[in-house]
Motif scaffolding. Structure first.
Motif, PDB file in Angstrom:
ATOM      1  N   ALA A  50     -18.240  17.889 -21.074  1.00 24.01           N
ATOM      2  CA  ALA A  50     -18.645  16.943 -22.112  1.00 24.01           C
ATOM      3  C   ALA A  50     -18.790  15.568 -21.479  1.00 24.01           C
ATOM      4  CB  ALA A  50     -17.600  16.901 -23.223  1.00 24.01           C
ATOM      5  N   THR A  51     -19.708  14.799 -21.997  1.00 25.83           N
ATOM      6  CA  THR A  51     -19.941  13.471 -21.416  1.00 25.83           C
ATOM      7  C   THR A  51     -19.957  12.391 -22.486  1.00 25.83           C
ATOM      8  OG1 THR A  51     -22.333  13.839 -21.576  1.00 25.83           O
ATOM      9  CG2 THR A  51     -21.268  14.404 -19.484  1.00 25.83           C
ATOM     10  N   GLY A  52     -19.358  12.691 -23.665  1.00 25.35           N
ATOM     11  CA  GLY A  52     -19.386  11.744 -24.762  1.00 25.35           C
ATOM     12  C   GLY A  52     -18.591  10.494 -24.451  1.00 25.35           C
ATOM     13  N   GLY A  53     -18.822   9.458 -25.252  1.00 22.64           N
ATOM     14  CA  GLY A  53     -18.115   8.211 -25.061  1.00 22.64           C
ATOM     15  C   GLY A  53     -16.670   8.250 -25.494  1.00 22.64           C
ATOM     16  N   GLY A  54     -16.295   9.245 -26.287  1.00 25.97           N
ATOM     17  CA  GLY A  54     -14.897   9.430 -26.619  1.00 25.97           C
ATOM     18  C   GLY A  54     -14.395   8.619 -27.778  1.00 25.97           C
ATOM     19  N   SER A  55     -15.244   7.890 -28.485  1.00 26.57           N
ATOM     20  CA  SER A  55     -14.776   7.046 -29.582  1.00 26.57           C
ATOM     21  C   SER A  55     -15.032   7.664 -30.952  1.00 26.57           C
ATOM     22  CB  SER A  55     -15.450   5.669 -29.506  1.00 26.57           C
ATOM     23  OG  SER A  55     -16.858   5.802 -29.641  1.00 26.57           O
ATOM     24  N   VAL A  56     -15.516   8.889 -31.007  1.00 27.53           N
ATOM     25  CA  VAL A  56     -15.841   9.520 -32.279  1.00 27.53           C
ATOM     26  C   VAL A  56     -14.555   9.815 -33.043  1.00 27.53           C
ATOM     27  CG1 VAL A  56     -16.916  11.504 -33.384  1.00 27.53           C
ATOM     28  CG2 VAL A  56     -17.922  10.530 -31.312  1.00 27.53           C
ATOM     29  N   VAL A  57     -14.459   9.331 -34.270  1.00 21.74           N
ATOM     30  CA  VAL A  57     -13.320   9.584 -35.143  1.00 21.74           C
ATOM     31  C   VAL A  57     -13.721  10.640 -36.156  1.00 21.74           C
ATOM     32  CG1 VAL A  57     -11.761   8.600 -36.879  1.00 21.74           C
ATOM     33  CG2 VAL A  57     -12.378   7.274 -34.848  1.00 21.74           C
ATOM     34  N   THR A  58     -12.865  11.628 -36.341  1.00 20.67           N
ATOM     35  CA  THR A  58     -13.136  12.704 -37.291  1.00 20.67           C
ATOM     36  C   THR A  58     -11.952  12.876 -38.231  1.00 20.67           C
ATOM     37  OG1 THR A  58     -12.229  14.354 -35.769  1.00 20.67           O
ATOM     38  CG2 THR A  58     -14.601  13.956 -35.664  1.00 20.67           C
ATOM     39  N   ARG A  59     -12.181  13.668 -39.247  1.00 21.34           N
ATOM     40  CA  ARG A  59     -11.088  14.125 -40.112  1.00 21.34           C
ATOM     41  C   ARG A  59     -11.224  15.633 -40.217  1.00 21.34           C
ATOM     42  NH1 ARG A  59     -10.824  11.586 -45.626  1.00 21.34           N
ATOM     43  NH2 ARG A  59      -8.768  12.565 -45.562  1.00 21.34           N
ATOM     44  N   ALA A  60     -10.242  16.342 -39.685  1.00 19.15           N
ATOM     45  CA  ALA A  60     -10.293  17.807 -39.602  1.00 19.15           C
ATOM     46  C   ALA A  60     -11.577  18.257 -38.916  1.00 19.15           C
ATOM     47  CB  ALA A  60     -10.170  18.433 -40.984  1.00 19.15           C
ATOM     48  N   GLY A  61     -11.978  17.535 -37.874  1.00 18.76           N
ATOM     49  CA  GLY A  61     -13.175  17.878 -37.130  1.00 18.76           C
ATOM     50  C   GLY A  61     -14.476  17.570 -37.841  1.00 18.76           C
ATOM     51  N   LEU A  62     -14.422  16.825 -38.945  1.00 16.17           N
ATOM     52  CA  LEU A  62     -15.604  16.499 -39.736  1.00 16.17           C
ATOM     53  C   LEU A  62     -15.905  15.008 -39.662  1.00 16.17           C
ATOM     54  CD1 LEU A  62     -14.699  18.465 -42.997  1.00 16.17           C
ATOM     55  CD2 LEU A  62     -16.500  19.104 -41.384  1.00 16.17           C
ATOM     56  N   ASP A  63     -17.165  14.671 -39.881  1.00 19.80           N
ATOM     57  CA  ASP A  63     -17.550  13.282 -40.092  1.00 19.80           C
ATOM     58  C   ASP A  63     -16.794  12.771 -41.324  1.00 19.80           C
ATOM     59  OD1 ASP A  63     -18.765  10.896 -40.847  1.00 19.80           O
ATOM     60  OD2 ASP A  63     -20.802  11.620 -40.509  1.00 19.80           O
ATOM     61  N   PRO A  64     -16.029  11.678 -41.200  1.00 16.61           N
ATOM     62  CA  PRO A  64     -15.295  11.181 -42.363  1.00 16.61           C
ATOM     63  C   PRO A  64     -16.174  10.910 -43.579  1.00 16.61           C
ATOM     64  CG  PRO A  64     -14.537  10.094 -40.368  1.00 16.61           C
ATOM     65  CD  PRO A  64     -15.743  10.894 -39.981  1.00 16.61           C
ATOM     66  N   GLY A  65     -17.467  10.671 -43.354  1.00 13.10           N
ATOM     67  CA  GLY A  65     -18.368  10.434 -44.469  1.00 13.10           C
ATOM     68  C   GLY A  65     -18.557  11.649 -45.360  1.00 13.10           C
ATOM     69  N   LEU A  66     -18.187  12.840 -44.861  1.00 14.83           N
ATOM     70  CA  LEU A  66     -18.307  14.055 -45.668  1.00 14.83           C
ATOM     71  C   LEU A  66     -17.105  14.290 -46.565  1.00 14.83           C
ATOM     72  CD1 LEU A  66     -19.715  16.517 -42.972  1.00 14.83           C
ATOM     73  CD2 LEU A  66     -20.994  15.298 -44.745  1.00 14.83           C
ATOM     74  N   VAL A  67     -16.023  13.542 -46.341  1.00 15.47           N
ATOM     75  CA  VAL A  67     -14.790  13.819 -47.090  1.00 15.47           C
ATOM     76  C   VAL A  67     -14.164  12.548 -47.665  1.00 15.47           C
ATOM     77  CG1 VAL A  67     -14.217  15.987 -45.982  1.00 15.47           C
ATOM     78  CG2 VAL A  67     -13.555  13.867 -44.871  1.00 15.47           C
ATOM     79  N   PRO A  68     -14.950  11.619 -48.206  1.00 22.93           N
ATOM     80  CA  PRO A  68     -14.331  10.389 -48.731  1.00 22.93           C
ATOM     81  C   PRO A  68     -13.423  10.715 -49.921  1.00 22.93           C
ATOM     82  CG  PRO A  68     -16.610  10.548 -49.473  1.00 22.93           C
ATOM     83  CD  PRO A  68     -16.415  11.651 -48.467  1.00 22.93           C
ATOM     84  N   GLY A  69     -12.247  10.088 -49.913  1.00 26.46           N
ATOM     85  CA  GLY A  69     -11.334  10.260 -51.034  1.00 26.46           C
ATOM     86  C   GLY A  69     -10.614  11.583 -51.075  1.00 26.46           C
ATOM     87  N   ARG A  70     -10.769  12.406 -50.033  1.00 30.25           N
ATOM     88  CA  ARG A  70     -10.120  13.713 -50.018  1.00 30.25           C
ATOM     89  C   ARG A  70      -9.183  13.831 -48.825  1.00 30.25           C
ATOM     90  NH1 ARG A  70     -14.506  17.886 -52.716  1.00 30.25           N
ATOM     91  NH2 ARG A  70     -15.166  16.403 -54.320  1.00 30.25           N
TER      92      ARG A  70
END
Length: 685
Positions: A50-70
């Protein structure tokens, strides 16, 4: 359209009677893959590092935008290793039980050999990290230790000592720490050979180690100072490591506040407690608690590690620590000279209310400390839980629970307990269980990861649970069974939770008439939850379960069940499954389940799989990226001229074409085992 009838020999449970949970099952393919991992071979891997920048934040491996308020509101930022910069090897994705990727958050991780690294970029200021990892077992079981260097901006600041002493279980339920052990129950049905070995001639060959699992552990580290957003946390396996490989699943980073100080309190140091952890402090805690009750004061545990090797009995007392990063109550598991009346053969660290039979405890308030046990095997009769007994009118807040059998197991009758802002990780069995007559209680903003059984459960054995709520919790990667499970009860609610990555024999949300539970009565509300990558392959039945799974085994499910506003994302098989076991399919049904305002984004097979008599209604259930067919309706497998024994009602607004008019009310669309089409990653609706 297939209408194949499943013979009893294929559909019947064939499971021996035992205590909950059901026995572990696996396919030969899964076993072979897991054995390769055990031997040091990598699991399925992406091509190249992997060569990503390493700053990606997730929630349970998901984009946080998919789980607002949950899910739980937690103080840390989660970053998956597969999104970070590394010269290691990405393993996965894979959802096959008994593999390292399957037990990883998001079903992927990074495998490092000595000299390799993975590097995360801090998304915000932090002075503490949690690393979720796996290293190999010792050849004869029991675990090893291995170093992991932690550097910030390429300057080493700490070396962590990782351990696999609390990981790596094998064999049949209740599992073994011995990779060379033969079958624990040679008279049980084994899916690998399709037989009961004790009744088979010649005796089938079962390779060892058999069914390895529970690979991961996690460890916390205070960094000694605060680092800024954009600083880089590099985890490197030293060149001389004795671990052939180290798998890094994720990094949680956090800005921990200063220790909490409580002056007007019974300080345990004044009663002889040892904050270095060298001497046993159990008696000192007892003395502090007794004094605090007489003086009407709280008990305070200042920063330190306190050795406690038995239960601390609590009643009408407040116990506060300096914060779960600073105050740690830690103990050994201790063998009892003779079994206790409750069947326990060990004791260990834990805070217990009095038994309900003795009146239980009341007005107990526990906050701001960690409890770390030493449980490495599953013995269901043992009371070696972090929190136990009965506690009415009580609160548990801000605890961190690790390495016990169950984080919190309450045996009622009891009422009005509040569990909030608590982290429960690396358990041998459940994360939390409301067992027998727990009423008017709440679990909220609690985070559970790597439980060895149900993450959160309400089990109405003998006496029903009533009017309880599981609200705004996160459950990740339960190794066995379900994320959230309800076994009977009255007027309970499961709402606004986030559940991801159950590994085997379970679903994200389970409604089960089983394990001797009292019936479901009143209203069961399941509302506003999100599930991800849920629904495991049931290897006895050889079918995939749903992200939400209704199971009528012991009796009908005929209460008012409302499922409202749930989102089922990237379901491995079905989004919704309703099933009765083959031997009781003509006795019990699942009736009048109401679904509305549901989103289904990605299924490997169907939106709804019905393998039971009964009925369900659907309003505003939208689906896309459906792998096979919208409805797989088998009913109770009689395939009568009048249609399926399961009826679906279209109440309008069901978009995506999954619920076509010709399916209603009970068209038979039974495909025994439909092909699985992996869905694309979920996206904004």
């Amino acid at each position: 359209m297939s209408r194949s009838i499943i013979p009893a020999s294929r559909w019947s449970s064939r499971r021996p009677p035992r205590r909950r949970p059901p026995a572990v099952v696996a396919s030969a393919v899964a076993l072979a893959t897991a054995l390769g991992v055990l031997a040091g071979a990598p699991g399925p891997a992406a091509a190249g590092p992997a060569t990503g920048g390493g700053s990606v934040v997730t929630r349970a491996g998901l984009d946080p935008g998919l789980v607002p308020g949950r899910g739980a509101d937690v103080g840390f930022a989660e970053q998956e290793a597969e999104n970070a910069a590394t010269d290691g090897e990405v393993i996965g994705p894979d959802r096959t039980a008994y593999t390292l990727p399957a037990e990883a958050s998001g079903r992927r991780a990074v495998r490092l050999t000595p000299g390799r690294y993975v590097e995360f970029t801090l998304p915000s200021a932090a002075n503490a990290i949690t690393v979720r990892y796996s290293i190999p077992d010792a050849p004869g079981g029991g675990g090893i230790t291995a170093p992991l260097d932690v550097a910030v901006n390429q300057r080493r600041v700490r070396t962590m000592t990782l351990t696999s002493q609390y990981a790596w279980l094998y064999n049949q339920y209740p599992f073994s720490n011995d990779p060379a052990a033969g079958l624990l129950h040679p008279d049980w049905w084994i899916t690998e050979c399709g037989c009961v070995p004790s009744a088979t001639t010649p005796y089938p060959s079962i390779p060892t180690p058999f069914r390895p699992s529970h690979f991961y552990d996690e460890q916390r580290l205070l960094l000694g100072r605060t680092y800024r957003a954009g600083d880089r946390i590099r985890l490197t396996v030293p060149a001389g490591s004795n671990a052939a490989w180290t798998v890094i699943d994720l990094l949680d980073s956090e800005l921990v506040g200063p220790p909490r100080v409580r002056l007007a309190a019974a300080n345990v140091l004044a009663f002889g407690a040892d904050p270095t952890g060298r001497r046993d402090s159990a008696a000192a805690l007892d003395r502090a608690i007794a004094f605090a009750r007489r003086a009407d004061l709280p008990v305070y545990l200042p920063p330190g590690t306190y050795q406690v090797n038995r239960h601390i009995i609590v009643d009408d007392v407040t116990i506060e620590g300096a914060g779960s990063w600073y105050t740690i109550v830690k103990g050994h598991e201790v063998a009892l000279p003779t079994p206790a009346p409750d069947g326990s053969v060990h004791t260990g660290v834990g805070f217990y209310g009095r038994d309900a039979a003795d009146g239980g405890s009341r007005n107990v308030h526990l906050s701001g400390f960690a409890i770390e046990g030493d449980v490495r095997e599953r013995i269901d009769t043992d009371q070696v839980n972090a929190i136990g007994g009965a506690m009415s009118d009580s609160t548990i807040d801000g605890l961190h629970l690790r390495h016990t059998k169950v984080g919190i197991w309450f045996d009622g009758p009891m009422s009005d307990v509040r569990v909030t802002n608590t982290i429960i990780v690396d358990q041998i069995a459940d994360g939390l269980n409301f067992h027998t007559g727990v009423t008017d209680s709440l679990v909220a903003h609690t985070f559970v990861r790597n439980s060895g059984d149900d993450g959160l459960a309400m089990w109405s054995e003998k006496v029903g649970n009533a009017r309880n709520r599981f609200d705004h919790n996160t459950v990740q990667s339960p190794v066995l069974a379900n994320g959230i499970a309800l076994y009977g009860g009255t007027d309970n609610t499961v709402s606004n939770n986030l559940v991801a990555d159950p590994v085997r024999e379970g679903s994200a949300i389970h409604v089960g008439s089983r394990f001797g539970a009292e019936p479901f009565t009143g209203r069961l509300l399941i509302s506003g939850n999100t599930t991800a990558r849920a629904g495991t392959y049931e290897l006895n039945w050889k079918i995939g379960l749903g992200a939400i799974w209704f199971y009528a085994l012991d009796r009908d499910i005929d209460a008012t069940v409302e499922v409202i506003g749930d989102h089922y994302l990237d379901s491995t098989y079905n989004a919704v499954m309703l099933v009765s076991d083959w031997p009781v399919k003509d006795l019990y049904s699942i009736r009048n389940v109401q679904f509305r305002d549901i989103r289904v984004d990605g299924t490997g097979t169907s939106v709804v799989s019905a393998r039971s008599a009964g009925s369900a209604s659907f309003r505003n259930v939208d689906a896309r990226n459906v792998g096979a067919v919208g409805v797989n309706n088998c009913g109770s497998f009689h395939f009568t001229p009048a249609g399926s024994e399961f009826a679906l009602s279209d109440l309008g607004g069901n978009d995506g074409g999954w619920l076509a008019p010709w399916l209603l009310p009970n068209t038979i669309t039974c495909d025994d085992r439909p092909p699985v089409v992996p869905p694309p990653p979920p996206a904004s609706w």
